[in-house]
Scaffold this active site. Structure first.
Site, PDB file in Angstrom:
ATOM      1  N   HIS A 105       1.117  29.169 -35.302  1.00  0.00           N
ATOM      2  CA  HIS A 105       1.364  30.586 -35.616  1.00  0.00           C
ATOM      3  C   HIS A 105       0.294  31.127 -36.562  1.00  0.00           C
ATOM      4  CE1 HIS A 105       4.267  29.489 -39.173  1.00  0.00           C
ATOM      5  NE2 HIS A 105       3.099  29.798 -39.676  1.00  0.00           N
ATOM      6  N   ASN A 140       2.473  24.805 -35.906  1.00  0.00           N
ATOM      7  CA  ASN A 140       2.754  25.104 -34.492  1.00  0.00           C
ATOM      8  C   ASN A 140       1.788  26.137 -33.920  1.00  0.00           C
ATOM      9  OD1 ASN A 140       3.579  27.424 -35.720  1.00  0.00           O
ATOM     10  ND2 ASN A 140       5.680  27.398 -34.956  1.00  0.00           N
ATOM     11  N   GLU A 194       4.809  33.577 -33.660  1.00  0.00           N
ATOM     12  CA  GLU A 194       5.197  32.230 -33.265  1.00  0.00           C
ATOM     13  C   GLU A 194       4.815  31.959 -31.804  1.00  0.00           C
ATOM     14  OE1 GLU A 194       6.028  30.267 -35.561  1.00  0.00           O
ATOM     15  OE2 GLU A 194       7.931  30.706 -36.533  1.00  0.00           O
ATOM     16  N   ASP A 247       2.852  39.429 -43.704  1.00  0.00           N
ATOM     17  CA  ASP A 247       4.261  39.271 -43.326  1.00  0.00           C
ATOM     18  C   ASP A 247       5.189  39.232 -44.534  1.00  0.00           C
ATOM     19  OD1 ASP A 247       3.158  36.832 -44.088  1.00  0.00           O
ATOM     20  OD2 ASP A 247       3.284  35.959 -42.099  1.00  0.00           O
TER      21      ASP A 247
HETATM   22  C1  F6R Z   1       1.516  33.400 -44.442  1.00  0.00           C
HETATM   23  C2  F6R Z   1       1.491  33.279 -43.001  1.00  0.00           C
HETATM   24  C3  F6R Z   1       1.507  31.960 -42.318  1.00  0.00           C
HETATM   25  C4  F6R Z   1       0.800  30.830 -43.060  1.00  0.00           C
HETATM   26  C5  F6R Z   1       0.978  29.518 -42.315  1.00  0.00           C
HETATM   27  C6  F6R Z   1       0.309  28.366 -43.021  1.00  0.00           C
HETATM   28  O1  F6R Z   1       1.517  34.758 -44.847  1.00  0.00           O
HETATM   29  O2  F6R Z   1       1.499  34.272 -42.356  1.00  0.00           O
HETATM   30  O3  F6R Z   1       0.928  32.098 -41.048  1.00  0.00           O
HETATM   31  O4  F6R Z   1      -0.571  31.132 -43.172  1.00  0.00           O
HETATM   32  O5  F6R Z   1       2.340  29.243 -42.177  1.00  0.00           O
HETATM   33  O6  F6R Z   1       0.947  28.112 -44.230  1.00  0.00           O
HETATM   34  P1  F6R Z   1       0.299  27.097 -45.272  1.00  0.00           P
HETATM   35  O7  F6R Z   1      -0.964  27.732 -45.720  1.00  0.00           O
HETATM   36  O8  F6R Z   1       1.317  27.026 -46.380  1.00  0.00           O
HETATM   37  O9  F6R Z   1       0.104  25.816 -44.558  1.00  0.00           O
END
Ligand code: F6R
EC number: 3.5.99.6
Length: 250
Positions: A135, A133, A140, A67
């Site tokens: 995702h 959450n 989301e 992303d």
């Molecule tokens: C990152 C992504 C997100 C993260 C998620 C967890 O490219 O797509 O899904 O993997 O927000 O983030 P952290 O690892 O910072 O807790």
């Protein structure tokens, strides 16, 4: 599904890096799906170490990031491109033209999603984190999920969680481009990483709860080759009997 839990951060990161290294030993031209965020950073560090020791080369690989924020150009300090560059790409020998990431300032975002989907080859190994959450990528929770690369409006919860990288919450972009659930599930293998008590419940829901668009991570249950790497806190809701011994499995 193979679930492992680790009492040390280093062991978890080494186990994640080992999955990548084993793949590259067998297939030097492997296609890797990469994530940003804190979860995979230690794995990237271990991979950089392995590269510097001459154990692996990234010369022939291709990478696709999950992303990118809409509105941030590549040079923006908080872009996911910059995140990857600083923590991984600049420290290994991946030719820059072989690392793909959605363009957050594309003139037409729908076109950009189509372009990214066309570029996306079948991923051999996807590294994945999960949001509080549920995702994965930036898919989301909600009433529906998209299969392919698409534009998404970030939830308030996600923006708050990611505001730690920005000077204030209102600087966090409201939208992003993300691979869809279908893109993620098409990967040959997924290494799913989570750390910390605050991820324990969502990890449990994802791996053992109902499969629902309200918890995008729950779709991982459908993947036939899922490796889950957790620290003790993130694994704390999971029955010990479901956790495997790393010594015998990897
Ligand atoms: C990152 C992504 C997100 C993260 C998620 C967890 O490219 O797509 O899904 O993997 O927000 O983030 P952290 O690892 O910072 O807790």
């Amino acid at each position: 599904m193979h679930i492992f839990s680790f009492s040390s951060e280093e062991e978890l990161n080494k186990a994640g890096a080992k999955v990548v290294i084993d793949l590259l030993m067998k297939k030097p031209s492997a296609i890797l799906g990469l994530a940003t965020g804190q979860s995979p950073v230690g794995i990237y560090k271990q991979l950089v170490k392995a590269y510097k020791k001459g154990i692996i080369s990234f010369q022939l690989i291709k990478t696709f990031n999950l992303d990118e924020y809409i509105g941030l150009n590549k040079e923006h300090p908080q872009s996911f491109y910059m995140f990857m560059k600083q923590r991984f790409f600049d420290h290994v020998n991946i030719p820059s033209e072989r690392s793909y990431i959605p363009d957050g300032i594309a003139p037409d975002f729908n076109e950009e999603c189509i372009r990214y989907d066309r570029l996306l080859n079948k991923i051999d190994l996807q590294i994945l984190g999960i949001g509080h959450n549920g995702h994965i990528g930036f898919n989301e929770p909600g009433n529906y999920l998209s299969s392919r690369t698409h534009v998404v409006e970030l939830t308030e919860e996600t923006r708050i969680a990611n505001s730690k990288y920005f000077s204030s919450l209102n600087k966090v972009p409201t939208h992003a481009i993300t691979m869809g659930i279908g893109n993620i599930l098409k990967a040959q293998k997924i290494v799913f990483v989570a750390r910390g008590k605050e991820k324990a419940e969502i990890v449990f829901q994802s791996l053992f709860g109902p499969i629902t668009t309200e918890c995008p991570g729950s779709f991982l249950q459908l993947h036939p080759n899922l490796v889950v790497l957790l620290d003790k806190e993130a694994a704390s809701y999971i029955d010990e009997g479901k956790i495997q011994n790393i010594e015998t499995a990897l």
